[in-house]
Design an enzyme around this catalytic site. Structure first.
Site, PDB file in Angstrom:
ATOM      1  N   HIS A 194       1.564   4.547   4.530  1.00  0.00           N
ATOM      2  CA  HIS A 194       0.750   5.260   3.543  1.00  0.00           C
ATOM      3  C   HIS A 194       1.271   6.686   3.344  1.00  0.00           C
ATOM      4  O   HIS A 194       1.449   7.151   2.211  1.00  0.00           O
ATOM      5  CB  HIS A 194      -0.702   5.318   4.009  1.00  0.00           C
ATOM      6  CG  HIS A 194      -1.391   3.999   4.029  1.00  0.00           C
ATOM      7  ND1 HIS A 194      -2.668   3.828   4.495  1.00  0.00           N
ATOM      8  CD2 HIS A 194      -0.963   2.762   3.632  1.00  0.00           C
ATOM      9  CE1 HIS A 194      -3.011   2.560   4.383  1.00  0.00           C
ATOM     10  NE2 HIS A 194      -1.999   1.898   3.866  1.00  0.00           N
ATOM     11  N   SER A 222       0.818  -1.212   0.000  1.00  0.00           N
ATOM     12  CA  SER A 222       0.000   0.000   0.000  1.00  0.00           C
ATOM     13  C   SER A 222       0.854   1.266   0.000  1.00  0.00           C
ATOM     14  O   SER A 222       0.439   2.296  -0.540  1.00  0.00           O
ATOM     15  CB  SER A 222      -0.952   0.003   1.199  1.00  0.00           C
ATOM     16  OG  SER A 222      -0.231  -0.166   2.404  1.00  0.00           O
TER      17      SER A 222
END
Length: 321
Positions: free
Chosen positions: A295, A239
């Protein structure tokens, strides 16, 4: 508008700058791609495609200047066009407008993701495969050689941390490889989808070197950010790389507004998801921990890479998108 229709082809030597300006000026649902040593113009509306063909033929032969062409709706044409300009009449349906609002721009109605030949995005396909391979390694307890060992005491002294221990033994790959490991099948599917949507357009337009830089720096930045933020937590997943692609696309679309391979709505959803995760909403609802620092680290790395790339005039390669 589920499929793109071939409208016209141009040789690679043809400068399509005037055509790109024409598309942007009138917000037409057109896409320029490069296939089989030709530049192809595609359109999702058959009516608009047929209307544009004679116009493009005349421009291609040098009979008219697209910078002087103005598209008009039928009712505007009836009221007369001002002298000196070449007019091309088109109905609202041909321009891609739908519903009761004739002034609505058709660009809002077009959300079809582009299709690229698989041989133009080999690295993206490799990353997608690695998502599932990393999940296979994890469920079979074979992923320990790819992860950074958790270390609750890393904040006290980096020299005594698990990361320093790895690096002292030459295990530098652990800075990157946690991105490969996925702890569940939905985790792998979610990140594979992100690579398919975001990675393939960037690789196809920008080339493999740019994509490698994005992936490696995005993986390193996200993994290091997550480790230093929560050194005592085991983490993994791609991610952070996906958010590096998000950050890159956000900046690139500002410098190259003609690039529409990634709809702005997808980037908005990605940012909203990041915010919900950072606020703890996702963990509260699902009970699943989220690597928020990864992230954010990936997003920031993508933004920085895109700014440098734009300063080097790289967005020119995305002009025909």
């Amino acid at each position: 508008m589920s499929q793109w229709i071939f409208v016209y082809s141009f040789p690679l030597s043809k400068d399509l700058g005037a055509l790109a300006r024409f598309i942007q000026r009138h917000q037409l649902p057109l896409r320029i791609t490069e296939e089989k040593n030709q530049q192809l113009l595609l359109c999702p509306d058959a009516g608009l495609a047929e209307m544009l063909k004679p116009l493009l033929q005349r421009w291609d032969s040098g009979e008219l200047d697209l910078d002087q062409v103005q598209m008009q709706r039928a009712e505007e044409r009836e009221s007369g066009s001002e002298g000196g300009q070449t007019s091309a009449a088109a109905t609202d349906s041909q321009l891609g407008n739908t519903g009761d609002n004739p002034g609505k721009k058709h660009s809002d109605a077009v959300s079809v993701l582009p299709s690229f030949p698989l041989d133009r995005t080999p690295l993206s396909l490799l990353l997608i495969a690695l998502c599932f391979f990393g999940w296979f390694l994890q469920v079979n307890n074979l992923s320990s050689g790819l992860l950074i060992y958790p270390d609750p005491n890393a904040a006290d002294s980096f020299s005594q941390s698990s990361l320093a221990w790895h690096l002292e033994r030459g295990q530098w790959w652990r800075i990157f490889t946690p991105a490969v490991v996925h702890f569940s099948l939905p985790h792998a599917l979610f990140n594979a989808l992100g690579i398919w949507i975001l990675g393939r357009p960037i690789e196809a337009r920008g080339g493999s070197i740019l994509f490698v830089v994005l992936v490696l720096l995005g993986a390193a930045a996200s993994n290091l950010a997550q480790y230093f933020w929560q050194p005592g937590i085991l983490f993994g997943g791609m991610s952070g790389v996906v958010y590096a692609l998000v950050g890159f696309a956000l900046v690139l679309q500002r410098f190259q507004p003609l690039w529409r391979d990634i709809p702005a709505g997808i980037l908005t959803v990605a940012l909203v998801w990041l915010l919900l995760c950072a606020l703890g909403v996702v963990t509260l609802l699902t009970g699943v921990g989220v690597a928020n620092a990864a992230h954010i680290g990936g997003l920031l790395s993508g933004l920085i890479i895109a700014l440098v790339y734009s300063a080097l005039r790289g967005p020119r390669r995305f002009a025909s998108a």
